[in-house]
Design an enzyme around this catalytic site. Structure first.
Site, short mmCIF file in Angstrom:
data_model
loop_
_atom_site.label_atom_id
_atom_site.label_comp_id
_atom_site.label_asym_id
_atom_site.label_seq_id
_atom_site.Cartn_x
_atom_site.Cartn_y
_atom_site.Cartn_z
N ARG A 1 2.31 10.25 -6.22
CA ARG A 1 3.01 8.97 -6.28
C ARG A 1 2.26 8.09 -7.28
O ARG A 1 1.17 8.41 -7.73
CB ARG A 1 3.19 8.28 -4.93
CG ARG A 1 2.17 8.45 -3.89
CD ARG A 1 0.89 7.66 -3.97
NE ARG A 1 1.03 6.33 -4.49
CZ ARG A 1 0.09 5.74 -5.22
NH1 ARG A 1 -1.03 6.35 -5.52
NH2 ARG A 1 0.25 4.52 -5.66
N GLY A 2 2.90 6.96 -7.61
CA GLY A 2 2.36 6.11 -8.67
C GLY A 2 3.17 6.38 -9.92
O GLY A 2 3.28 7.53 -10.35
N ALA A 3 3.74 5.32 -10.49
CA ALA A 3 4.69 5.49 -11.59
C ALA A 3 4.17 6.39 -12.72
O ALA A 3 4.84 7.36 -13.10
CB ALA A 3 5.15 4.12 -12.10
N ARG B 1 13.21 10.26 -7.25
CA ARG B 1 12.99 8.88 -6.80
C ARG B 1 13.62 7.93 -7.82
O ARG B 1 13.53 8.16 -9.02
CB ARG B 1 11.49 8.58 -6.63
CG ARG B 1 10.87 9.47 -5.52
CD ARG B 1 9.48 9.00 -5.14
NE ARG B 1 9.53 7.72 -4.44
CZ ARG B 1 8.45 6.98 -4.18
NH1 ARG B 1 7.26 7.37 -4.57
NH2 ARG B 1 8.57 5.83 -3.53
N GLN C 1 -1.02 3.10 1.09
CA GLN C 1 -1.67 3.51 -0.16
C GLN C 1 -2.93 2.70 -0.44
O GLN C 1 -3.82 3.15 -1.15
CB GLN C 1 -0.70 3.35 -1.35
CG GLN C 1 0.48 4.30 -1.34
CD GLN C 1 1.69 3.74 -0.63
OE1 GLN C 1 1.58 2.78 0.15
NE2 GLN C 1 2.84 4.30 -0.89
N ASP D 1 6.28 -0.51 -11.01
CA ASP D 1 7.09 0.70 -11.10
C ASP D 1 8.18 0.57 -12.15
O ASP D 1 8.65 1.56 -12.69
CB ASP D 1 7.68 1.05 -9.73
CG ASP D 1 6.59 1.54 -8.80
OD1 ASP D 1 5.92 0.69 -8.18
OD2 ASP D 1 6.36 2.76 -8.74
N ASN E 1 7.72 -3.42 -7.77
CA ASN E 1 6.46 -2.79 -7.39
C ASN E 1 6.50 -2.57 -5.88
O ASN E 1 7.43 -3.00 -5.20
CB ASN E 1 5.26 -3.65 -7.80
CG ASN E 1 3.94 -2.91 -7.67
OD1 ASN E 1 3.82 -1.75 -8.10
ND2 ASN E 1 2.94 -3.55 -7.07
N LYS E 2 5.50 -1.90 -5.37
CA LYS E 2 5.42 -1.57 -3.94
C LYS E 2 5.81 -2.77 -3.06
O LYS E 2 5.43 -3.90 -3.34
CB LYS E 2 3.99 -1.14 -3.63
CG LYS E 2 3.71 -0.74 -2.20
CD LYS E 2 4.67 0.28 -1.62
CE LYS E 2 4.76 1.54 -2.45
NZ LYS E 2 5.95 2.35 -2.11
#
Lengths: 343, 343
Positions: free
Chosen positions: A44-46, A87, A193, A234, A244-245
């Site tokens: 995960r993580g753009a 995603r 996270q 993101d 973003n998250k």
């Protein structure tokens, strides 16, 4: 080590679902495995997702049994579609896929071997460039952030990228230069996270930090214990709004209320100039189990939940956008356009 | 059923640490057991704690082996001190202890049997009055809250009081009258009073609800899905500032940013007119394990944390204070003073 690598038909990832309990590198040998790893957030993580899908295409190129170019291209587009539908929010995924696709289509007339070689080479370049971009962002960010205590949310560290991180690079440069006194790590429910990944990797690097639950951020700011907030992104769109998250928007409102500088850090590959405003960004909703459990334990009765994985922060809350080509300040619409013209 | 009761030398509590997995009523037969139940949060919620310590004094009165009045009073003050030193923030604890102590001291000249009887009677009265107060707050609150979606934090429901709840009474009356469309339940890390307790008791009563993690509240408000916010209080001071579960202050800031009415609900026993401003309220810090674990699962590496159990919301964020004697609006300092004069 790098979070995502590729070698001889194998995509290798640090399995981020097992951290911090277990550090394990998994080897993916099929496209379906790569797609599942993205959906289940083993990666995960753009920017890390961007590298993972590029390597997914490399994996296809080196393992396909296609004998003709037509067969090869059919399989290529099928792979492209499968990886694309993993995603919806982070734009680096689409950016990386399209970068490889464009190259392939430009070289359609070349030999199959040449095309395969180009794909693998381009995927590797995407990963290498990510590391270089992070280093540049680290230095740009450390220059503009005030000395003192920094708060971050989620993980935009080494694990979220190929190496070093976006926010992670800024924090590491600040730590090295002695300007980072304390890092506040939001635990970042529901998938944690912050508590699982950020606390783990920054503590490993010797950065002094404290974990807080997400709802403590306001109180910490009220007490004057936060000098700056930096988060990843993101997707950043043309007017500076960014996804973003989940929880980022709440931090932005709190930052404004307390007069605290609020930055996002992201490479140009995270900026999507095709969307005008944040309202156009698709927001992924994830399974209810993520909210009804925590770290594997059931925590609530089986009732309804709402589980958006991201939120959108309007640009008016942003102090600046730290990119690999320098820091962008308001007015974002004009200044982002200029940034891309310079490229 | 009532959350806290007393009968024949036994304080009976619903063990709130086991919910929602297990519904269990525990029987406490010593003062030390009552004190431990408060410290470990088997019983929590300002009014429930108030009733629990009053019953603790009743338990002392009915089980002490003191033969002389001097011996009895020594033991009474010892019990008073032990119960007082359990948790520092919620004021109902001190209010209930002092109410019984004052009565006892006024009747010092009576017979020992009479004094014991008075203590048990007064403790029962404190519990009964709490239920009546909640009913009144329920009606006052339902009158002033707008129809629509309400967001709450932590648990100020039946479990946090002797019965019905403060916020709980308001929600129950609204639900009965058909003005509560959807209840947003903040999970309320680290101890999850929202996800574990509020979701459990309101779902049990048929109130339509959705759990969100605390960091989703801002996004839900941004989308226009919250019409009012109501929370409980652990201590309200003379100028209207109030302490409540950590995360309340963040909600207050978000409410202001989105123009959403923001109420606290509490009986007069939660109002501490001896403190001028919220800065004087002592804020309890709890063990780091609460942050490093969630619902029993370890979620983070063993690093530093910050774990304040409460935060203080300045009165400027408050729309109104719903009490058992009516709703108090700004200016709070003047109007709270008037409320107590009327008493």
């Amino acid at each position: 080590p790098r979070s995502v690598t590729y070698e001889n038909g194998k995509v290798k990832l640090i399995d981020q679902r097992l951290l911090p309990r277990e550090f394990k590198v998994i080897e993916l040998m099929t496209i379906e495995e790569v797609a599942r790893a993205i959906v289940t957030m083993q990666v995960r993580g753009a920017p890390a997702i961007g590298a993972a899908v590029a390597f997914g295409l490399a994996l296809y190129a080196e393992t396909t049994k296609a004998k003709t170019k037509d067969e090869f291209f059919d399989g290529f587009y099928e792979t492209y579609e499968r990886l694309k539908n993993t995603r919806p929010t982070a734009v680096n995924l689409f950016w990386a896929l399209n970068r490889v696709k464009k190259l392939v289509e430009e070289h359609r007339e070349n030999s199959l071997d040449k095309i395969k070689h180009l794909i693998v080479e381009e995927a590797q370049k995407i990963a290498d460039e990510d590391v270089e971009a992070n280093l540049r962002m680290g230095h740009y960010g450390a220059e503009v952030l005030p000395e003192g205590n920094v708060l971050t949310h989620c993980n935009a560290g080494s694990l979220a990228t190929v190496h070093l991180g976006t926010v992670g690079a800024v924090l590491r440069v600040m730590h090295k230069e002695g300007t980072l006194k304390l890092l506040w790590v939001d635990e970042t429910r529901p998938v944690l996270q912050g508590a699982r990944l950020s606390a783990w990797e920054y503590h490993y690097d010797g950065i002094p930090l404290k974990i807080i639950s997400d709802n403590m951020a306001g109180f910490v700011m009220q007490q004057g214990k936060v000098d700056a907030i930096i988060v990843g992104a993101d997707r950043i769109v043309a007017n500076g709004d960014f996804a973003n998250k989940i929880g980022t928007y709440t931090l932005a409102v709190l930052a404004k209320e307390h007069g605290i500088p609020f930055f996002t850090v992201a490479p140009l590959s995270t900026i999507d100039m095709s969307l005008k405003s944040g309202k156009e960004i698709p927001i992924e909703e994830r399974a209810k189990e993520e909210v009804l459990t925590c770290g594997g334990c059931k925590i609530a009765p089986d009732v309804d939940v709402y589980n958006p994985a991201f939120d959108v922060t309007p640009h008016k809350y942003l102090t600046g956008i730290i990119t690999d080509r320098g820091v962008v300040y308001p007015p974002f619409e004009r200044n982002l356009k200029r940034l891309f013209k310079r490229e």
